[in-house]
Write a protein that holds these residues in place. Sequence first.
Motif, PDB file in Angstrom:
ATOM      1  N   SER A  46      -2.546  14.545 -47.484  1.00 45.60           N
ATOM      2  CA  SER A  46      -1.316  14.189 -48.207  1.00 45.60           C
ATOM      3  C   SER A  46      -1.564  14.031 -49.700  1.00 45.60           C
ATOM      4  O   SER A  46      -2.689  13.759 -50.135  1.00 45.60           O
ATOM      5  CB  SER A  46      -0.768  12.864 -47.662  1.00 45.60           C
ATOM      6  OG  SER A  46      -0.511  12.967 -46.298  1.00 45.60           O
ATOM      7  N   SER A  47      -0.491  14.175 -50.471  1.00 44.78           N
ATOM      8  CA  SER A  47      -0.581  14.010 -51.921  1.00 44.78           C
ATOM      9  C   SER A  47       0.816  13.884 -52.504  1.00 44.78           C
ATOM     10  O   SER A  47       1.754  14.516 -52.017  1.00 44.78           O
ATOM     11  CB  SER A  47      -1.289  15.203 -52.552  1.00 44.78           C
ATOM     12  OG  SER A  47      -1.068  15.235 -53.941  1.00 44.78           O
ATOM     13  N   LEU A  48       0.950  13.084 -53.544  1.00 48.98           N
ATOM     14  CA  LEU A  48       2.171  13.061 -54.348  1.00 48.98           C
ATOM     15  C   LEU A  48       1.843  13.594 -55.744  1.00 48.98           C
ATOM     16  O   LEU A  48       2.315  14.636 -56.174  1.00 48.98           O
ATOM     17  CB  LEU A  48       2.737  11.633 -54.424  1.00 48.98           C
ATOM     18  CG  LEU A  48       4.109  11.464 -55.091  1.00 48.98           C
ATOM     19  CD1 LEU A  48       4.835  10.239 -54.546  1.00 48.98           C
ATOM     20  CD2 LEU A  48       4.013  11.340 -56.605  1.00 48.98           C
ATOM     21  N   ARG A  49       0.965  12.865 -56.469  1.00 46.94           N
ATOM     22  CA  ARG A  49       0.646  13.203 -57.854  1.00 46.94           C
ATOM     23  C   ARG A  49      -0.041  14.563 -57.994  1.00 46.94           C
ATOM     24  O   ARG A  49       0.325  15.376 -58.848  1.00 46.94           O
ATOM     25  CB  ARG A  49      -0.270  12.131 -58.491  1.00 46.94           C
ATOM     26  CG  ARG A  49       0.443  10.918 -58.999  1.00 46.94           C
ATOM     27  CD  ARG A  49      -0.375   9.674 -58.760  1.00 46.94           C
ATOM     28  NE  ARG A  49      -0.466   9.439 -57.325  1.00 46.94           N
ATOM     29  CZ  ARG A  49       0.470   8.774 -56.630  1.00 46.94           C
ATOM     30  NH1 ARG A  49       1.465   8.242 -57.243  1.00 46.94           N
ATOM     31  NH2 ARG A  49       0.372   8.615 -55.324  1.00 46.94           N
ATOM     32  N   THR A  50      -1.049  14.800 -57.186  1.00 43.19           N
ATOM     33  CA  THR A  50      -1.839  16.022 -57.343  1.00 43.19           C
ATOM     34  C   THR A  50      -0.992  17.248 -57.064  1.00 43.19           C
ATOM     35  O   THR A  50      -1.047  18.253 -57.786  1.00 43.19           O
ATOM     36  CB  THR A  50      -3.056  15.969 -56.409  1.00 43.19           C
ATOM     37  OG1 THR A  50      -3.769  14.758 -56.671  1.00 43.19           O
ATOM     38  CG2 THR A  50      -3.960  17.162 -56.611  1.00 43.19           C
ATOM     39  N   ARG A  51      -0.203  17.159 -56.015  1.00 41.90           N
ATOM     40  CA  ARG A  51       0.681  18.267 -55.634  1.00 41.90           C
ATOM     41  C   ARG A  51       1.668  18.585 -56.770  1.00 41.90           C
ATOM     42  O   ARG A  51       1.797  19.719 -57.211  1.00 41.90           O
ATOM     43  CB  ARG A  51       1.445  17.853 -54.374  1.00 41.90           C
ATOM     44  CG  ARG A  51       2.488  18.811 -53.884  1.00 41.90           C
ATOM     45  CD  ARG A  51       3.249  18.135 -52.754  1.00 41.90           C
ATOM     46  NE  ARG A  51       2.321  17.708 -51.706  1.00 41.90           N
ATOM     47  CZ  ARG A  51       1.989  18.443 -50.659  1.00 41.90           C
ATOM     48  NH1 ARG A  51       2.512  19.640 -50.528  1.00 41.90           N
ATOM     49  NH2 ARG A  51       1.157  18.000 -49.761  1.00 41.90           N
ATOM     50  N   ILE A 109      -8.028  23.024 -54.059  1.00 45.57           N
ATOM     51  CA  ILE A 109      -8.236  22.539 -52.683  1.00 45.57           C
ATOM     52  C   ILE A 109      -8.232  21.019 -52.641  1.00 45.57           C
ATOM     53  O   ILE A 109      -8.979  20.373 -53.380  1.00 45.57           O
ATOM     54  CB  ILE A 109      -9.622  22.974 -52.122  1.00 45.57           C
ATOM     55  CG1 ILE A 109      -9.922  24.437 -52.426  1.00 45.57           C
ATOM     56  CG2 ILE A 109      -9.731  22.646 -50.638  1.00 45.57           C
ATOM     57  CD1 ILE A 109      -8.966  25.385 -51.799  1.00 45.57           C
ATOM     58  N   ARG A 110      -7.413  20.449 -51.779  1.00 49.71           N
ATOM     59  CA  ARG A 110      -7.536  19.015 -51.441  1.00 49.71           C
ATOM     60  C   ARG A 110      -8.084  18.915 -50.032  1.00 49.71           C
ATOM     61  O   ARG A 110      -7.471  19.394 -49.064  1.00 49.71           O
ATOM     62  CB  ARG A 110      -6.199  18.289 -51.530  1.00 49.71           C
ATOM     63  CG  ARG A 110      -6.269  16.926 -50.841  1.00 49.71           C
ATOM     64  CD  ARG A 110      -5.288  15.926 -51.321  1.00 49.71           C
ATOM     65  NE  ARG A 110      -5.598  15.461 -52.664  1.00 49.71           N
ATOM     66  CZ  ARG A 110      -5.103  14.353 -53.210  1.00 49.71           C
ATOM     67  NH1 ARG A 110      -4.272  13.596 -52.526  1.00 49.71           N
ATOM     68  NH2 ARG A 110      -5.431  13.993 -54.432  1.00 49.71           N
ATOM     69  N   SER A 111      -9.246  18.317 -49.914  1.00 46.89           N
ATOM     70  CA  SER A 111      -9.900  18.178 -48.612  1.00 46.89           C
ATOM     71  C   SER A 111     -10.736  16.905 -48.639  1.00 46.89           C
ATOM     72  O   SER A 111     -11.840  16.885 -49.178  1.00 46.89           O
ATOM     73  CB  SER A 111     -10.786  19.397 -48.352  1.00 46.89           C
ATOM     74  OG  SER A 111     -11.520  19.221 -47.173  1.00 46.89           O
ATOM     75  N   CYS A 277      -5.605   4.908 -59.926  1.00 50.37           N
ATOM     76  CA  CYS A 277      -5.211   6.316 -59.770  1.00 50.37           C
ATOM     77  C   CYS A 277      -3.902   6.482 -59.016  1.00 50.37           C
ATOM     78  O   CYS A 277      -3.274   7.538 -59.094  1.00 50.37           O
ATOM     79  CB  CYS A 277      -6.333   7.069 -59.069  1.00 50.37           C
ATOM     80  SG  CYS A 277      -6.683   6.458 -57.406  1.00 50.37           S
ATOM     81  N   LEU A 278      -3.488   5.459 -58.244  1.00 45.49           N
ATOM     82  CA  LEU A 278      -2.320   5.525 -57.351  1.00 45.49           C
ATOM     83  C   LEU A 278      -2.569   6.568 -56.243  1.00 45.49           C
ATOM     84  O   LEU A 278      -3.238   7.557 -56.514  1.00 45.49           O
ATOM     85  CB  LEU A 278      -1.031   5.849 -58.110  1.00 45.49           C
ATOM     86  CG  LEU A 278      -0.636   4.892 -59.244  1.00 45.49           C
ATOM     87  CD1 LEU A 278       0.692   5.338 -59.860  1.00 45.49           C
ATOM     88  CD2 LEU A 278      -0.565   3.443 -58.792  1.00 45.49           C
ATOM     89  N   PRO A 279      -2.035   6.385 -55.044  1.00 46.42           N
ATOM     90  CA  PRO A 279      -1.179   5.286 -54.628  1.00 46.42           C
ATOM     91  C   PRO A 279      -1.971   3.977 -54.520  1.00 46.42           C
ATOM     92  O   PRO A 279      -3.168   4.003 -54.224  1.00 46.42           O
ATOM     93  CB  PRO A 279      -0.682   5.721 -53.249  1.00 46.42           C
ATOM     94  CG  PRO A 279      -1.774   6.592 -52.714  1.00 46.42           C
ATOM     95  CD  PRO A 279      -2.332   7.317 -53.919  1.00 46.42           C
TER      96      PRO A 279
HETATM   97  N1   CP Z   1      -4.159   9.989 -57.545  1.00 39.54           N
HETATM   98  C1   CP Z   1      -3.860  10.977 -56.676  1.00 39.54           C
HETATM   99  O1   CP Z   1      -4.618  11.927 -56.489  1.00 39.54           O
HETATM  100  O2   CP Z   1      -2.643  10.840 -56.080  1.00 39.54           O
HETATM  101  P1   CP Z   1      -2.159  11.713 -54.820  1.00 39.54           P
HETATM  102  O3   CP Z   1      -3.093  11.403 -53.685  1.00 39.54           O
HETATM  103  O4   CP Z   1      -0.742  11.254 -54.566  1.00 39.54           O
HETATM  104  O5   CP Z   1      -2.228  13.157 -55.195  1.00 39.54           O
END
Ligand code: CP
Length: 320
Positions: A46-51, A109-111, A277-279
């Motif tokens: 999952s991701s909000l910011r990175t996506r 890539i997010r892994s 960095c959030l969340p």
């Molecule tokens: N800080 C960060 O990478 O946020 P996400 O996990 O929401 O992408």
Amino acid sequence: MKSFFHVSDIGDLGVALEEARQVKATPYAWKHLGEDKTIMLVFFNSSLRTRLSSQKAALNLGMNPIVLNIGQDSWKLETEMGVVMDGDKSEHLREAIPVMTSYCDLIGIRSFAGLQDRAFDYSETVLRQFVEYGGKPVISLESATVHPCQAFADLITIEEYRKKKRPKVVLTWAPHPRALPQAVPNSFAEWMNAADVDFVITHPRGYELDSAFAGNAPVEYDQMKALEGADFVYAKNWSCPGVTDPAQYGQILSKDMGWTVDAAHMAVTNNAYFMHCLPVRRNMIVSDEVIDAPTSLVIPEAANRAVSAQVVMKRMLESL
Ligand code: CP
């Protein structure tokens, strides 16, 4: 730039920070670079910011972003070699990677780390397969051990808000109900060690970061002592990195709420800015009054994720 995993990939930090300043001031000045180019953003987690920041950065550069959520939009992918694929994973990375990279010019890539097998995670097995079988520039959008887009955005934010040439920056562990990877603190430590700051790490015993990232940064186990005179407080939870005891890798060793960053902690600092960095879990990692204070940088820090991503993509496009 062929890959973006470590601070060494960005080269001179002063040059990179000046480039970030220009990108932030005139984000559409390089729109021609991405014409007829595609970036694929692959999310195993999952991701909000990175996506969103990665898509925004790509669009600012005139690129077409394609986002793929593995296991939701695609088949579930097997990541380990040599296994009998009789489970729920229908496709192996070995085929999926060259297929995906045949449709794009850059790939992110997010892994996350699985936190089960330290050797598997710390060898960045998934990311390395994208390098080996993809043949296209690869950006870590938070992989098993690093989150360089976050650390670069953190450094940009510190550069924007610092009131002295060499500020004191403290990375403090804070409690969390779930076991989290070490990617964010690893990269933050790696980048702060390379930056012109006085960097101190504080955490309970057993949470020592891998020396490949922590370097020679001083570790102070007394959190209050570490925070004295700090100009920036960077809070983050991480699970046991398994440095002193590999059997404890990925475990939660402490949930001590005394480490939650609250007003009493901030009172011993040099009127420090608060960063995360959030969340973030409110009143676990940080108290409401600290994150809601004017000295909290969590929103401008997140906004700078689009800037750091754009600098990285810009450099990759320039070197295609
Ligand atoms: N800080 C960060 O990478 O946020 P996400 O996990 O929401 O992408």
